[in-house]
Motif scaffolding. Structure first.
Motif, PDB file in Angstrom:
ATOM      1  N   THR A 349      66.816 -25.289  16.382  1.00  0.00           N
ATOM      2  CA  THR A 349      67.305 -25.056  15.020  1.00  0.00           C
ATOM      3  C   THR A 349      68.112 -26.213  14.435  1.00  0.00           C
ATOM      4  N   TYR A 350      68.486 -27.212  15.246  1.00  0.00           N
ATOM      5  CA  TYR A 350      69.479 -28.187  14.792  1.00  0.00           C
ATOM      6  C   TYR A 350      69.023 -28.969  13.562  1.00  0.00           C
ATOM      7  N   THR A 351      67.769 -29.385  13.525  1.00  0.00           N
ATOM      8  CA  THR A 351      67.284 -30.190  12.393  1.00  0.00           C
ATOM      9  C   THR A 351      66.538 -29.348  11.354  1.00  0.00           C
ATOM     10  N   LEU A 352      66.651 -28.035  11.491  1.00  0.00           N
ATOM     11  CA  LEU A 352      65.825 -27.135  10.690  1.00  0.00           C
ATOM     12  C   LEU A 352      66.042 -27.303   9.194  1.00  0.00           C
ATOM     13  N   CYS A 353      67.303 -27.350   8.748  1.00  0.00           N
ATOM     14  CA  CYS A 353      67.557 -27.256   7.303  1.00  0.00           C
ATOM     15  C   CYS A 353      67.088 -28.502   6.550  1.00  0.00           C
ATOM     16  N   TYR A 354      66.960 -29.647   7.227  1.00  0.00           N
ATOM     17  CA  TYR A 354      66.449 -30.814   6.496  1.00  0.00           C
ATOM     18  C   TYR A 354      65.048 -31.214   6.923  1.00  0.00           C
ATOM     19  N   ASN A 355      64.609 -30.796   8.112  1.00  0.00           N
ATOM     20  CA  ASN A 355      63.235 -31.107   8.523  1.00  0.00           C
ATOM     21  C   ASN A 355      62.205 -30.293   7.745  1.00  0.00           C
ATOM     22  N   ILE A 356      62.582 -29.083   7.330  1.00  0.00           N
ATOM     23  CA  ILE A 356      61.628 -28.203   6.642  1.00  0.00           C
ATOM     24  C   ILE A 356      61.111 -28.849   5.359  1.00  0.00           C
ATOM     25  N   TRP A 357      61.984 -29.498   4.592  1.00  0.00           N
ATOM     26  CA  TRP A 357      61.566 -29.982   3.274  1.00  0.00           C
ATOM     27  C   TRP A 357      61.315 -31.486   3.228  1.00  0.00           C
ATOM     28  N   SER A 358      61.523 -32.199   4.348  1.00  0.00           N
ATOM     29  CA  SER A 358      61.440 -33.662   4.314  1.00  0.00           C
ATOM     30  C   SER A 358      60.061 -34.172   3.877  1.00  0.00           C
ATOM     31  N   SER A 359      59.002 -33.439   4.200  1.00  0.00           N
ATOM     32  CA  SER A 359      57.655 -33.885   3.834  1.00  0.00           C
ATOM     33  C   SER A 359      57.401 -33.808   2.328  1.00  0.00           C
ATOM     34  N   PHE A 360      58.272 -33.112   1.608  1.00  0.00           N
ATOM     35  CA  PHE A 360      58.055 -32.922   0.167  1.00  0.00           C
ATOM     36  C   PHE A 360      58.923 -33.859  -0.669  1.00  0.00           C
ATOM     37  N   ALA A 361      59.605 -34.807  -0.001  1.00  0.00           N
ATOM     38  CA  ALA A 361      60.526 -35.677  -0.729  1.00  0.00           C
ATOM     39  C   ALA A 361      59.801 -36.485  -1.808  1.00  0.00           C
ATOM     40  N   PHE A 362      58.693 -37.130  -1.460  1.00  0.00           N
ATOM     41  CA  PHE A 362      57.982 -37.945  -2.445  1.00  0.00           C
ATOM     42  C   PHE A 362      57.408 -37.118  -3.598  1.00  0.00           C
ATOM     43  N   PRO A 363      56.732 -35.992  -3.330  1.00  0.00           N
ATOM     44  CA  PRO A 363      56.300 -35.169  -4.476  1.00  0.00           C
ATOM     45  C   PRO A 363      57.475 -34.699  -5.342  1.00  0.00           C
ATOM     46  N   PHE A 364      58.622 -34.426  -4.718  1.00  0.00           N
ATOM     47  CA  PHE A 364      59.807 -33.985  -5.456  1.00  0.00           C
ATOM     48  C   PHE A 364      60.306 -35.101  -6.373  1.00  0.00           C
ATOM     49  N   TYR A 365      60.443 -36.307  -5.831  1.00  0.00           N
ATOM     50  CA  TYR A 365      60.940 -37.431  -6.637  1.00  0.00           C
ATOM     51  C   TYR A 365      59.947 -37.850  -7.720  1.00  0.00           C
ATOM     52  N   LEU A 366      58.674 -37.953  -7.327  1.00  0.00           N
ATOM     53  CA  LEU A 366      57.678 -38.545  -8.218  1.00  0.00           C
ATOM     54  C   LEU A 366      57.111 -37.557  -9.223  1.00  0.00           C
ATOM     55  N   ASP A 367      56.728 -36.381  -8.753  1.00  0.00           N
ATOM     56  CA  ASP A 367      55.985 -35.448  -9.607  1.00  0.00           C
ATOM     57  C   ASP A 367      56.885 -34.434 -10.310  1.00  0.00           C
ATOM     58  N   PHE A 368      57.971 -34.030  -9.643  1.00  0.00           N
ATOM     59  CA  PHE A 368      58.858 -33.040 -10.259  1.00  0.00           C
ATOM     60  C   PHE A 368      59.946 -33.708 -11.101  1.00  0.00           C
ATOM     61  N   LEU A 369      60.593 -34.735 -10.543  1.00  0.00           N
ATOM     62  CA  LEU A 369      61.677 -35.408 -11.270  1.00  0.00           C
ATOM     63  C   LEU A 369      61.181 -36.588 -12.095  1.00  0.00           C
ATOM     64  N   HIS A 370      59.940 -37.012 -11.857  1.00  0.00           N
ATOM     65  CA  HIS A 370      59.286 -38.068 -12.645  1.00  0.00           C
ATOM     66  C   HIS A 370      59.983 -39.422 -12.568  1.00  0.00           C
ATOM     67  N   TYR A 371      60.492 -39.745 -11.379  1.00  0.00           N
ATOM     68  CA  TYR A 371      60.939 -41.122 -11.154  1.00  0.00           C
ATOM     69  C   TYR A 371      59.704 -41.984 -10.925  1.00  0.00           C
ATOM     70  N   SER A 372      59.832 -43.272 -11.196  1.00  0.00           N
ATOM     71  CA  SER A 372      58.705 -44.170 -10.977  1.00  0.00           C
ATOM     72  C   SER A 372      58.593 -44.511  -9.490  1.00  0.00           C
ATOM     73  N   LYS A 373      57.425 -45.028  -9.100  1.00  0.00           N
ATOM     74  CA  LYS A 373      57.236 -45.429  -7.699  1.00  0.00           C
ATOM     75  C   LYS A 373      58.213 -46.523  -7.307  1.00  0.00           C
ATOM     76  N   ASP A 374      58.469 -47.463  -8.206  1.00  0.00           N
ATOM     77  CA  ASP A 374      59.416 -48.537  -7.892  1.00  0.00           C
ATOM     78  C   ASP A 374      60.822 -47.975  -7.681  1.00  0.00           C
ATOM     79  N   GLU A 375      61.229 -47.029  -8.521  1.00  0.00           N
ATOM     80  CA  GLU A 375      62.559 -46.435  -8.379  1.00  0.00           C
ATOM     81  C   GLU A 375      62.685 -45.681  -7.059  1.00  0.00           C
ATOM     82  N   VAL A 376      61.670 -44.916  -6.712  1.00  0.00           N
ATOM     83  CA  VAL A 376      61.710 -44.147  -5.463  1.00  0.00           C
ATOM     84  C   VAL A 376      61.658 -45.077  -4.261  1.00  0.00           C
ATOM     85  N   ALA A 377      60.842 -46.136  -4.352  1.00  0.00           N
ATOM     86  CA  ALA A 377      60.747 -47.100  -3.253  1.00  0.00           C
ATOM     87  C   ALA A 377      62.110 -47.708  -2.962  1.00  0.00           C
ATOM     88  N   PHE A 378      62.829 -48.112  -4.004  1.00  0.00           N
ATOM     89  CA  PHE A 378      64.151 -48.709  -3.801  1.00  0.00           C
ATOM     90  C   PHE A 378      65.149 -47.676  -3.296  1.00  0.00           C
TER      91      PHE A 378
END
Length: 565
Positions: A349-378
């Motif tokens: 359970t130790y890494t549960l609360c952040y491992n569950i959603w880590s795979s969705f970080a890029f869709p969250f930044y790019l598609d939901f919050l609409h940051y650019s690829k350059d902004e997310v890359a940096f």
């Protein structure tokens, strides 16, 4: 005297001084690049292709390849590859895996995930399996070729250096390139980098294959479980693992091959109905079998009465699997008793609360919050890596100042609040804006040309990466301290693989939940999941304290005995 590890540019200089160390740098890069491309960056591509989050969550299960790689490590260790064996014992496997990864990336580049997600997933799975297998061979190569001039400590540090460079290339650089060219071309270029490493790999030194080697001498000595009993125990555990892997794989296939317009299987239903059974098969069944073995050995049943030095390639392979799957938990349960349940609960359970959603970080930044690829890359792959390094350094400092379990508890608590930070970010970041303005970050970052919206993202990533850096450093230190000196490698490999099991299963249901309930709500739910880790850390602290008191009482009793006499 322990070998001091160089850091920074000195480490890079050391990596280029000898043939072995320079090749180790290349191998570290070859390990880190596919992991970054398959576990993180691939999801940015899928999000851009408008693949739903439930499907992205299920596809993220390819990360289990890295968790389960110890299962086929005996094959990599013992099996000579036809034709390729002549180039080297370890190199043959490394070059084969690199060739398969290149083919996998080419397959991804040639497939449109929006119209053919099933074929796309097959290529991703192939590349992930090859990458995980390559890691097994590279780890073995690093240990094999170490010598006085290039000790294993130096090679390990160089490996991590190459791995971190690859994480920037496969993350930040890939995103920057994807903003200027197609994703297909990006993955072809990354495959080309692996091809360059394959050419370098052919120049690597290697060690000869031992002609007659007994893997684990302890299994041959009197008092060890006899081969038939070991085989029976291994069969039970092996069938349990095989069923779990088949069940996960079968559901992935059914999810990813659903025809357009048809209703996909529910990840939530799968997790609810099969998740507990998968945990039972991969954790509790091996634990029960290991405890039964301890019971038999304590009563000298089904044990060797004299040394048994007979061995064959098949027995060596089975012994390797036995030591990978059964013996680690057997030793742990014998040493900790019922406390092993608390330790396993903490690990799961130790890494549960952040491992569950880590795979969705890029869709969250790019598609939901609409940051650019350059902004997310940096923000995530350049700035974020520095924040992670700060977190790791803080974790080491706290470990030295406060001790093991206080730091582990801090590492369990901080990421919970990180999920609330991301929930606020998903809702527009009003609290983040207020904090940034109050402590002067808005003005400070403004000097470097960042607007309020970018400051919001940098602040969230700062907290998340620092807190998970502390958690990761403290957890690795805890895990390293709990393993037995006799079973260090295999026990650590098994226990660390269990760390990602529930989190990986949870990603499927998290993806479906993100689609249904939205990011902010699910971030708060995953924060609640962190309460389980906090509970298990507290229980472990109580167990260790009680164990310490008993040890003190035993010592005092031994001191009193001579006095009474």
């Amino acid at each position: 005297m322990a070998t001091q590890r160089p850091k920074g540019w000195r480490l890079l200089k050391a990596a280029l001084q000898t043939r072995k160390s320079s090749i180790m740098l290349a191998f570290g890069f070859s390990s880190g690049l596919p992991f970054a491309l398959l576990i993180g960056t691939l999801n940015a591509w899928l999000g851009e292709a408008k693949i739903n989050l439930a499907t992205i969550g299920v596809l993220s299960w390819i990360g289990l390849s890295y968790s389960f790689k110890f299962l086929w490590s005996p094959l990599v260790d013992r099996m000579p590859l036809p034709l390729l064996e002549r180039i080297g014992r370890r190199k043959s496997w490394i070059v084969l895996c690199q060739a398969v990864m290149i083919a996998g990336f080419a397959g991804l580049a040639a497939t449109n995930p929006a119209t053919n997600i099933g074929t796309f997933a097959i290529f991703a799975v192939i590349a992930a399996l090859a990458s995980a297998t390559q890691d097994v061979a590279i780890d073995a190569w690093r240990i094999d070729v170490a010598d006085e001039q290039t000790p294993v400590e130096l090679l390990s540090a160089i490996y991590q250096f190459g791995y971190r460079i690859a994480s920037i290339v496969g993350g930040a650089l890939a995103l920057v390139l994807a903003a200027r060219m197609s994703w297909s071309l990006v993955y072809l270029l990354m495959g080309g980098l692996i091809a360059v490493i394959a050419v370098i790999a052919l120049q690597a030194p290697d060690t000869p294959r031992p002609d007659n080697d007994v893997l684990h001498k302890e299994l041959e000595e009197p008092g060890a479980l006899d081969p038939k009993a070991r085989g029976f125990a291994l069969a039970i555990v092996g069938v349990s693992w095989a069923w779990a892997i088949y069940t996960i794989g079968h559901f992935m296939i059914s999810m990813l091959t659903t025809a357009p317009g048809e209703k996909q299987p529910s990840v939530a239903d799968f997790t609810k109905h099969y998740g507990p059974w998968i945990i039972l098969a991969t954790v509790l069944v091996p634990l029960i079998v290991s405890s039964l073995i301890n019971w038999l050995r304590a009563r000298k049943r089904h044990v060797l009465t004299k040394a048994d030095h007979a061995h064959t390639p098949l027995r060596n392979a089975l012994n390797h699997l036995y030591v990978a799957l059964v013996a680690p938990l057997g030793e742990l349960s014998a040493r900790l008793g019922w406390g092993v349940l608390i330790v396993l609960g903490l690990i799961l359970t130790y890494t549960l609360c952040y491992n569950i959603w880590s795979s969705f970080a890029f869709p969250f930044y790019l598609d939901f919050l609409h940051y650019s690829k350059d902004e997310v890359a940096f923000a995530s792959k350049v700035f974020g890596i520095f924040m992670t390094m700060i977190g790791i350094a803080l974790g080491g400092y706290l470990f030295a100042r406060l001790g093991r379990l206080p730091t582990v508890l801090i590492g369990a608590i901080l990421p919970v609040f990180g999920n609330f930070v991301y929930a606020d970010l998903a809702e527009g970041g009003p609290k983040l804006d207020s904090v940034a303005g109050t402590i002067g970050l808005t003005q400070l970052f403004g000097l470097f040309g960042f607007d309020e919206r970018m400051v919001r993202l940098l602040l969230a990533i700062s907290y998340e990466n620092i807190s998970t850096g502390i958690a990761g450093a403290s957890f690795v230190a805890y895990l390293s301290g709990i393993v037995s000196k006799r079973f260090t490698a295999v026990q650590y490999a098994l226990l660390s693989s269990l760390t990602f099991l529930i989190g990986s299963l949870g990603r499927g249901i998290a993806g479906e939940a993100f689609d249904t309930y939205g990011y902010a709500t699910v971030f708060r739910w995953t924060a609640a999941a962190g309460a389980f880790a906090i509970l298990f850390v507290i229980l472990e602290w109580m167990r260790v304290a009680a164990e310490g008191r008993r040890a003190e009482e035993d010592t005092a009793a031994k001191v009193d005995e001579p006095a009474k006499a």
